[in-house]
Enzyme design. Structure first.
Site, PDB file in Angstrom:
ATOM      1  CE  LYS A   1      11.853   6.621   7.496  1.00 37.73           C
ATOM      2  NZ  LYS A   1      11.772   5.551   6.472  1.00 37.73           N
TER       3      LYS A   1
ATOM      4  CE1 TYR B   1       9.260   7.321   9.982  1.00 41.54           C
ATOM      5  CE2 TYR B   1       9.712   9.675   9.821  1.00 41.54           C
ATOM      6  CZ  TYR B   1       9.292   8.492   9.228  1.00 41.54           C
ATOM      7  OH  TYR B   1       8.922   8.472   7.904  1.00 41.54           O
TER       8      TYR B   1
ATOM      9  CG  ASP C   1       3.499  -4.827   3.201  1.00 42.71           C
ATOM     10  OD1 ASP C   1       3.280  -4.927   4.420  1.00 42.71           O
ATOM     11  OD2 ASP C   1       3.477  -3.733   2.613  1.00 42.71           O
TER      12      ASP C   1
ATOM     13  NE  ARG D   1      -0.319   0.817   4.849  1.00 40.97           N
ATOM     14  CZ  ARG D   1      -0.712   0.764   6.104  1.00 40.97           C
ATOM     15  NH1 ARG D   1      -1.839   0.161   6.414  1.00 40.97           N
ATOM     16  NH2 ARG D   1       0.012   1.327   7.063  1.00 40.97           N
TER      17      ARG D   1
ATOM     18  CG  MET E   1       5.110   6.953  -0.941  1.00 43.74           C
ATOM     19  SD  MET E   1       6.562   7.767  -0.275  1.00 43.74           S
ATOM     20  CE  MET E   1       5.957   8.247   1.309  1.00 43.74           C
TER      21      MET E   1
ATOM     22  CB  THR F   1       0.189  11.100   6.161  1.00 39.97           C
ATOM     23  OG1 THR F   1      -0.232  10.720   4.842  1.00 39.97           O
ATOM     24  CG2 THR F   1       1.695  11.071   6.238  1.00 39.97           C
TER      25      THR F   1
ATOM     26  CG  ASP G   1       8.896  -8.705  10.051  1.00 41.22           C
ATOM     27  OD1 ASP G   1       9.685  -7.738   9.968  1.00 41.22           O
ATOM     28  OD2 ASP G   1       8.265  -8.960  11.094  1.00 41.22           O
ATOM     29  CB  VAL G   2      12.117  -5.270   6.472  1.00 43.29           C
ATOM     30  CG1 VAL G   2      11.443  -5.137   5.123  1.00 43.29           C
ATOM     31  CG2 VAL G   2      11.515  -4.315   7.504  1.00 43.29           C
TER      32      VAL G   2
HETATM   33  N1  LIG Z   1       3.835   9.275   4.102  1.00 37.73           N
HETATM   34  C1  LIG Z   1       4.760  10.186   4.377  1.00 37.73           C
HETATM   35  O1  LIG Z   1       4.447  11.376   4.526  1.00 37.73           O
HETATM   36  C2  LIG Z   1       6.214   9.799   4.454  1.00 37.73           C
HETATM   37  C3  LIG Z   1       7.155  10.841   4.460  1.00 37.73           C
HETATM   38  C4  LIG Z   1       8.502  10.523   4.491  1.00 37.73           C
HETATM   39  C5  LIG Z   1       8.903   9.203   4.490  1.00 37.73           C
HETATM   40  N2  LIG Z   1       7.961   8.213   4.486  1.00 37.73           N
HETATM   41  C6  LIG Z   1       8.470   6.840   4.441  1.00 37.73           C
HETATM   42  O2  LIG Z   1       8.007   6.236   3.254  1.00 37.73           O
HETATM   43  C7  LIG Z   1       7.901   4.821   3.440  1.00 37.73           C
HETATM   44  C8  LIG Z   1       6.534   4.351   2.999  1.00 37.73           C
HETATM   45  O3  LIG Z   1       5.570   4.941   3.858  1.00 37.73           O
HETATM   46  P1  LIG Z   1       4.028   5.133   3.494  1.00 37.73           P
HETATM   47  O4  LIG Z   1       3.701   6.539   3.790  1.00 37.73           O
HETATM   48  O5  LIG Z   1       3.714   4.558   2.176  1.00 37.73           O
HETATM   49  O6  LIG Z   1       3.393   4.277   4.692  1.00 37.73           O
HETATM   50  P2  LIG Z   1       2.347   3.062   4.729  1.00 37.73           P
HETATM   51  O7  LIG Z   1       2.098   2.841   6.177  1.00 37.73           O
HETATM   52  O8  LIG Z   1       1.216   3.313   3.838  1.00 37.73           O
HETATM   53  O9  LIG Z   1       3.202   1.855   4.119  1.00 37.73           O
HETATM   54  C9  LIG Z   1       4.248   1.260   4.808  1.00 37.73           C
HETATM   55  C10 LIG Z   1       4.257  -0.208   4.456  1.00 37.73           C
HETATM   56  O10 LIG Z   1       5.325  -0.832   5.189  1.00 37.73           O
HETATM   57  C11 LIG Z   1       4.834  -2.070   5.658  1.00 37.73           C
HETATM   58  N3  LIG Z   1       5.579  -2.540   6.819  1.00 37.73           N
HETATM   59  C12 LIG Z   1       5.538  -2.079   8.083  1.00 37.73           C
HETATM   60  N4  LIG Z   1       6.313  -2.829   8.884  1.00 37.73           N
HETATM   61  C13 LIG Z   1       6.877  -3.782   8.094  1.00 37.73           C
HETATM   62  C14 LIG Z   1       7.774  -4.843   8.324  1.00 37.73           C
HETATM   63  N5  LIG Z   1       8.261  -5.109   9.553  1.00 37.73           N
HETATM   64  N6  LIG Z   1       8.152  -5.609   7.275  1.00 37.73           N
HETATM   65  C15 LIG Z   1       7.664  -5.371   6.046  1.00 37.73           C
HETATM   66  N7  LIG Z   1       6.793  -4.394   5.764  1.00 37.73           N
HETATM   67  C16 LIG Z   1       6.411  -3.601   6.785  1.00 37.73           C
HETATM   68  C17 LIG Z   1       3.383  -1.789   5.999  1.00 37.73           C
HETATM   69  O11 LIG Z   1       2.629  -2.997   6.110  1.00 37.73           O
HETATM   70  C18 LIG Z   1       2.945  -0.916   4.846  1.00 37.73           C
HETATM   71  O12 LIG Z   1       2.448  -1.660   3.760  1.00 37.73           O
HETATM   72  C19 LIG Z   1       8.214   4.578   4.911  1.00 37.73           C
HETATM   73  O13 LIG Z   1       9.560   4.204   5.051  1.00 37.73           O
HETATM   74  C20 LIG Z   1       7.983   5.935   5.551  1.00 37.73           C
HETATM   75  O14 LIG Z   1       8.726   6.100   6.737  1.00 37.73           O
HETATM   76  C21 LIG Z   1       6.629   8.480   4.481  1.00 37.73           C
END
Ligand SMILES: NC(=O)c1ccc[n+]([C@@H]2O[C@H](COP(=O)([O-])OP(=O)(O)OC[C@H]3O[C@@H](n4cnc5c(N)ncnc54)[C@H](O)[C@@H]3O)[C@@H](O)[C@H]2O)c1
Length: 246
Positions: free
Chosen positions: A154, A150, A37, A16, A18, A188, A58-59
């Site tokens: 990062k 966090y 995922d 899901r 990004m 978000t 699971d990473v």
């Molecule tokens: N949304 C934002 O504004 C934003 C901004 C900067 C960075 N990010 C980063 O972008 C990346 C994607 O975030 P997003 O906004 O799409 O969030 P999201 O929560 O929609 O997606 C994150 C995905 O990671 C998966 N995940 C979580 N724990 C896991 C694990 N242990 N093993 C495997 N998968 C796992 C979740 O199931 C989910 O599908 C993340 O690293 C987040 O920190 C997001």
């Protein structure tokens, strides 16, 4: 002809948000995409819809990394693109942050990224060239209140990217980091538009905009490694002291 024809891309957290946008665009550009995922139903459904492959990963699980990479290498071919995208966020003031929450966020965001890079090196080396795209954040460029784990994770991803680029250049592997600002995803949900109002581009970004940057980094940025690519609507350029004077 697609920009990624013949390439195998593995995306973590691809069910899901990004990660899903990266998967969709890379399939459109001809890559064989492996979505991984821990959300099995969403991941498998997306893979079915777009013509990708799904594996549970699971990473934070080193053994799972070894087994998924070995099965993808055998069945889809050498992995030449890895997007370390899986991540979690957790808010708490540093004074009351728990060790458990610290370890959870660092474990997924930072250690998971290290496990991923290490796991694909042999497969990627055999592909002849490769790119690892680590998803950091503007939280890897500056600090944020109530987000110490966090932010630390990062910034860690940003530093790890540079060290890995130095270690892997001779193998033909580039390593870069993407630093998104606020992007509309499930992560978000519930964050209000007001948090973007002081940005030069005063809105949330869309996952598809980040996916286009990742595609550029994978396909075209052949002279870039070890460096940061910020996509944040200008959120980190500075502080506007006054409203526009015109
Ligand atoms: N949304 C934002 O504004 C934003 C901004 C900067 C960075 N990010 C980063 O972008 C990346 C994607 O975030 P997003 O906004 O799409 O969030 P999201 O929560 O929609 O997606 C994150 C995905 O990671 C998966 N995940 C979580 N724990 C896991 C694990 N242990 N093993 C495997 N998968 C796992 C979740 O199931 C989910 O599908 C993340 O690293 C987040 O920190 C997001």
């Amino acid at each position: 002809m697609g920009k990624l024809d013949g390439r195998v891309a593995l995306i973590t957290g691809g069910a899901r948000g990004m990660g899903a946008a990266h998967a969709r665009l890379m399939v459109e550009e001809g890559a064989t995409v492996v979505i991984t995922d821990v959300l099995d139903d969403e991941g498998a459904a997306l893979a079915e819809e777009i013509g990708a492959v799904y594996h549970r990963l699971d990473v934070t699980d080193e053994d799972a990394w070894a087994s998924v990479v070995s099965s993808v290498h055998a069945e889809q071919g050498a992995i030449s693109i890895l997007i370390n995208n899986a991540g979690v966020v957790g808010f708490s003031p540093i004074a009351t942050a728990t060790t458990e929450e610290w370890n959870r966020v660092i474990g997924i965001n930072l250690t998971g990224t290290f496990f991923g890079m290490r796991a694909v090196i042999e497969s990627m080396s055999s592909a002849g060239d490769g790119v690892i795209i680590n998803i950091s954040s503007t939280a890897g460029i500056q600090g944020y209140s109530n987000l110490s784990a966090y932010v630390a994770s990062k910034w860690g991803v940003r530093g790890l990217t540079k060290s890995a680029a130095l270690d892997l250049g001779h193998r033909g592997i580039r390593v870069v980091s993407i630093h998104p600002g606020p992007i509309r995803t499930p992560m978000t949900d519930g964050f209000g538009d007001e948090m973007t109002q002081s940005q030069p581009i005063a809105r949330f970004g869309e996952s598809e905009e980040v996916a286009k940057l990742a595609l550029f980094l994978a396909a075209d940025a052949t002279y870039s490694t070890g460096t940061e690519f910020i996509i944040d609507g200008g959120a980190t350029v500075g502080q506007a002291l006054q409203p526009p004077q015109e």
